[in-house]
Design a protein around this motif. Structure first.
Motif, PDB file in Angstrom:
ATOM      1  N   ALA A  11     -18.313 -13.359   2.236  1.00  0.00           N
ATOM      2  CA  ALA A  11     -18.041 -14.453   1.099  1.00  0.00           C
ATOM      3  C   ALA A  11     -16.855 -13.907   0.671  1.00  0.00           C
ATOM      4  CB  ALA A  11     -18.939 -14.552  -0.004  1.00  0.00           C
ATOM      5  N   ASP A  12     -15.937 -14.902  -0.163  1.00  0.00           N
ATOM      6  CA  ASP A  12     -14.607 -14.517  -0.703  1.00  0.00           C
ATOM      7  C   ASP A  12     -14.992 -13.689  -1.899  1.00  0.00           C
ATOM      8  OD1 ASP A  12     -13.174 -15.744   1.241  1.00  0.00           O
ATOM      9  OD2 ASP A  12     -13.011 -17.471   0.252  1.00  0.00           O
ATOM     10  N   LEU A  13     -14.294 -12.630  -2.141  1.00  0.00           N
ATOM     11  CA  LEU A  13     -14.393 -11.686  -3.304  1.00  0.00           C
ATOM     12  C   LEU A  13     -13.252 -11.484  -4.177  1.00  0.00           C
ATOM     13  CD1 LEU A  13     -16.532 -10.154  -4.966  1.00  0.00           C
ATOM     14  CD2 LEU A  13     -16.115  -8.268  -3.513  1.00  0.00           C
ATOM     15  N   ASP A  14     -13.183 -11.478  -5.327  1.00  0.00           N
ATOM     16  CA  ASP A  14     -11.970 -11.433  -6.241  1.00  0.00           C
ATOM     17  C   ASP A  14     -12.168  -9.847  -6.749  1.00  0.00           C
ATOM     18  OD1 ASP A  14      -9.768 -11.438  -7.323  1.00  0.00           O
ATOM     19  OD2 ASP A  14     -10.438 -12.788  -9.019  1.00  0.00           O
ATOM     20  N   ILE A  15     -11.351  -8.890  -6.633  1.00  0.00           N
ATOM     21  CA  ILE A  15     -11.657  -7.757  -7.195  1.00  0.00           C
ATOM     22  C   ILE A  15     -10.365  -7.154  -8.072  1.00  0.00           C
ATOM     23  CG2 ILE A  15     -11.892  -5.094  -7.069  1.00  0.00           C
ATOM     24  CD1 ILE A  15     -13.437  -5.600  -4.481  1.00  0.00           C
ATOM     25  N   ALA A  16     -10.686  -6.779  -9.676  1.00  0.00           N
ATOM     26  CA  ALA A  16      -9.288  -6.774  -9.940  1.00  0.00           C
ATOM     27  C   ALA A  16      -9.302  -5.216 -10.436  1.00  0.00           C
ATOM     28  CB  ALA A  16      -9.547  -7.189 -11.646  1.00  0.00           C
ATOM     29  N   VAL A  17      -8.090  -4.667  -9.979  1.00  0.00           N
ATOM     30  CA  VAL A  17      -7.763  -3.258  -9.966  1.00  0.00           C
ATOM     31  C   VAL A  17      -6.652  -2.821 -10.981  1.00  0.00           C
ATOM     32  CG1 VAL A  17      -7.148  -1.388  -8.424  1.00  0.00           C
ATOM     33  CG2 VAL A  17      -8.381  -3.169  -7.518  1.00  0.00           C
ATOM     34  N   LYS A  18      -7.149  -2.022 -11.701  1.00  0.00           N
ATOM     35  CA  LYS A  18      -6.172  -1.342 -12.821  1.00  0.00           C
ATOM     36  C   LYS A  18      -5.994   0.044 -13.075  1.00  0.00           C
ATOM     37  CE  LYS A  18      -4.711  -2.649 -17.311  1.00  0.00           C
ATOM     38  NZ  LYS A  18      -5.151  -3.487 -18.599  1.00  0.00           N
ATOM     39  N   ARG A  19      -4.971   0.668 -13.147  1.00  0.00           N
ATOM     40  CA  ARG A  19      -4.598   2.143 -13.208  1.00  0.00           C
ATOM     41  C   ARG A  19      -4.361   2.583 -14.614  1.00  0.00           C
ATOM     42  NH1 ARG A  19      -0.824   5.955 -10.004  1.00  0.00           N
ATOM     43  NH2 ARG A  19      -1.658   7.905 -10.864  1.00  0.00           N
ATOM     44  N   VAL A  20      -5.199   3.071 -15.361  1.00  0.00           N
ATOM     45  CA  VAL A  20      -4.949   3.571 -16.605  1.00  0.00           C
ATOM     46  C   VAL A  20      -4.780   5.234 -16.845  1.00  0.00           C
ATOM     47  CG1 VAL A  20      -5.821   3.109 -19.291  1.00  0.00           C
ATOM     48  CG2 VAL A  20      -6.205   1.400 -17.622  1.00  0.00           C
ATOM     49  N   ARG A  21      -3.764   5.632 -17.347  1.00  0.00           N
ATOM     50  CA  ARG A  21      -3.499   7.001 -17.448  1.00  0.00           C
ATOM     51  C   ARG A  21      -4.027   7.987 -16.127  1.00  0.00           C
ATOM     52  NH1 ARG A  21      -6.085   7.011 -23.114  1.00  0.00           N
ATOM     53  NH2 ARG A  21      -5.499   4.805 -22.990  1.00  0.00           N
ATOM     54  N   GLY A  22      -3.749   7.455 -15.196  1.00  0.00           N
ATOM     55  CA  GLY A  22      -4.167   7.978 -13.802  1.00  0.00           C
ATOM     56  C   GLY A  22      -5.640   7.720 -13.373  1.00  0.00           C
ATOM     57  N   THR A  23      -6.206   7.080 -14.036  1.00  0.00           N
ATOM     58  CA  THR A  23      -7.771   6.569 -13.620  1.00  0.00           C
ATOM     59  C   THR A  23      -7.622   5.140 -12.894  1.00  0.00           C
ATOM     60  OG1 THR A  23      -8.565   8.151 -15.220  1.00  0.00           O
ATOM     61  CG2 THR A  23     -10.115   6.574 -14.241  1.00  0.00           C
ATOM     62  N   TRP A  24      -8.360   4.939 -11.758  1.00  0.00           N
ATOM     63  CA  TRP A  24      -8.265   3.665 -11.322  1.00  0.00           C
ATOM     64  C   TRP A  24      -9.679   2.995 -11.783  1.00  0.00           C
ATOM     65  CZ3 TRP A  24      -4.569   1.214  -8.659  1.00  0.00           C
ATOM     66  CH2 TRP A  24      -3.564   1.802  -8.181  1.00  0.00           C
ATOM     67  N   TYR A  25      -9.529   1.675 -12.090  1.00  0.00           N
ATOM     68  CA  TYR A  25     -10.783   0.984 -12.290  1.00  0.00           C
ATOM     69  C   TYR A  25     -10.766  -0.117 -11.567  1.00  0.00           C
ATOM     70  CZ  TYR A  25     -10.983   3.724 -16.799  1.00  0.00           C
ATOM     71  OH  TYR A  25     -10.978   4.655 -17.403  1.00  0.00           O
ATOM     72  N   ALA A  26     -11.901  -0.574 -10.780  1.00  0.00           N
ATOM     73  CA  ALA A  26     -12.051  -1.727 -10.196  1.00  0.00           C
ATOM     74  C   ALA A  26     -13.174  -2.400 -10.603  1.00  0.00           C
ATOM     75  CB  ALA A  26     -12.487  -1.303  -8.497  1.00  0.00           C
ATOM     76  N   HIS A  27     -13.051  -3.871 -10.809  1.00  0.00           N
ATOM     77  CA  HIS A  27     -13.963  -4.705 -11.382  1.00  0.00           C
ATOM     78  C   HIS A  27     -13.929  -6.157 -10.904  1.00  0.00           C
ATOM     79  CE1 HIS A  27     -14.401  -7.673 -14.752  1.00  0.00           C
ATOM     80  NE2 HIS A  27     -15.655  -6.649 -14.909  1.00  0.00           N
ATOM     81  N   VAL A  28     -15.072  -6.409 -10.936  1.00  0.00           N
ATOM     82  CA  VAL A  28     -15.385  -8.048 -10.094  1.00  0.00           C
ATOM     83  C   VAL A  28     -15.265  -8.944 -11.509  1.00  0.00           C
ATOM     84  CG1 VAL A  28     -16.849  -9.732  -9.010  1.00  0.00           C
ATOM     85  CG2 VAL A  28     -16.779  -7.151  -8.316  1.00  0.00           C
ATOM     86  N   PRO A  29     -14.499  -9.801 -11.568  1.00  0.00           N
ATOM     87  CA  PRO A  29     -14.127 -10.535 -12.774  1.00  0.00           C
ATOM     88  C   PRO A  29     -15.167 -11.512 -12.954  1.00  0.00           C
ATOM     89  CG  PRO A  29     -12.057 -10.396 -11.567  1.00  0.00           C
ATOM     90  CD  PRO A  29     -13.006  -9.864 -10.863  1.00  0.00           C
ATOM     91  N   GLY A  30     -15.710 -11.738 -14.206  1.00  0.00           N
ATOM     92  CA  GLY A  30     -16.795 -12.681 -14.350  1.00  0.00           C
ATOM     93  C   GLY A  30     -18.117 -11.910 -14.477  1.00  0.00           C
ATOM     94  N   THR A  31     -18.382 -10.476 -14.133  1.00  0.00           N
ATOM     95  CA  THR A  31     -19.624  -9.954 -13.846  1.00  0.00           C
ATOM     96  C   THR A  31     -19.404  -8.605 -14.867  1.00  0.00           C
ATOM     97  OG1 THR A  31     -18.925  -8.450 -12.081  1.00  0.00           O
ATOM     98  CG2 THR A  31     -19.672 -10.635 -11.891  1.00  0.00           C
ATOM     99  N   ALA A  32     -20.481  -8.033 -14.729  1.00  0.00           N
ATOM    100  CA  ALA A  32     -20.591  -6.693 -15.400  1.00  0.00           C
ATOM    101  C   ALA A  32     -20.258  -5.432 -14.312  1.00  0.00           C
ATOM    102  CB  ALA A  32     -22.058  -6.587 -16.177  1.00  0.00           C
ATOM    103  N   LEU A  33     -19.940  -5.884 -13.199  1.00  0.00           N
ATOM    104  CA  LEU A  33     -19.894  -4.927 -12.073  1.00  0.00           C
ATOM    105  C   LEU A  33     -18.306  -4.145 -12.117  1.00  0.00           C
ATOM    106  CD1 LEU A  33     -21.348  -6.838  -9.351  1.00  0.00           C
ATOM    107  CD2 LEU A  33     -22.478  -4.811 -10.518  1.00  0.00           C
TER     108      LEU A  33
END
Length: 185
Positions: A11-33
């Motif tokens: 399935a297609d999956l949209d993952i939002a990735v962001k780096r804040v002060r040296g820490t990487w965050y990966a998030h599936v938009p619209g969910t709590a994951l």
């Protein structure tokens, strides 16, 4: 991605990735994951683990857990409330204008039509002409019809007499109260 790719289900999956002060965050938009890590691969691995836990819970329980981010209420502001009230006032105003116009013109036209039909200016002349027309000998009633009308009127008077008799005493000097002031001439 990592060796253990839980997201590879086709399935297609949209993952939002962001780096804040040296820490990487990966998030599936619209969910709590979401997942966090020092490297991008670590954040995606943490997200994969949470996704696997979520899938296992859903499979065991038969019902997915509530997603608290899905219907997150918006915080109200002054302008949001003012806009809500303004929309109601605008809607009422837009509906009231044509209704008001229709009522006012309809009432005006209705009064004009009624005065045309009533002929108020010629009312007395019309009544006089009507009385003269009724008094003509060709409009006399036959004796049978006159007797039937007389009996009908007597029956109506007999029916109404119990209701109207008390009002007759109001106008007599004995049954009613005496006038306190002299009548004006």
């Amino acid at each position: 991605m990592t060796e253990r790719d839980v997201f590879a289900d086709g399935a297609d999956l949209d993952i939002a990735v962001k780096r804040v002060r040296g820490t990487w965050y990966a998030h599936v938009p619209g969910t709590a994951l979401w997942g966090r890590g020092a490297e991008l691969a670590d954040a995606v691995d943490a997200l994969s683990k949470r996704s696997a836990d979520y899938a296992a819970f859903s499979a065991e329980s038969g019902a997915p857990p509530l997603n608290l981010l899905e219907s997150n209420p918006k915080v109200g502001t002054f302008w949001r409330g003012a806009w809500r009230i303004g929309r109601v006032v605008l809607l009422v105003g837009l509906c009231a204008m044509p209704i008001s116009y229709a009522l006012s013109t309809g009432i005006t036209r209705g009064v004009e039509e009624a005065t045309k039909d009533l002929r108020l200016k010629t009312l007395m002349a019309d009544m006089e002409n009507g009385l003269i027309e009724i008094s003509k000998p060709e409009n006399d009633l036959s004796p049978e019809r006159a007797a039937a009308l007389r009996e009908a009127i007597q029956r109506i008077v007999a029916r109404l007499r119990p209701f109207t008799a008390p009002t007759g005493e109001l106008f007599s000097a004995q049954g009613g109260a005496e006038p306190t002031a002299e009548p004006r001439n």
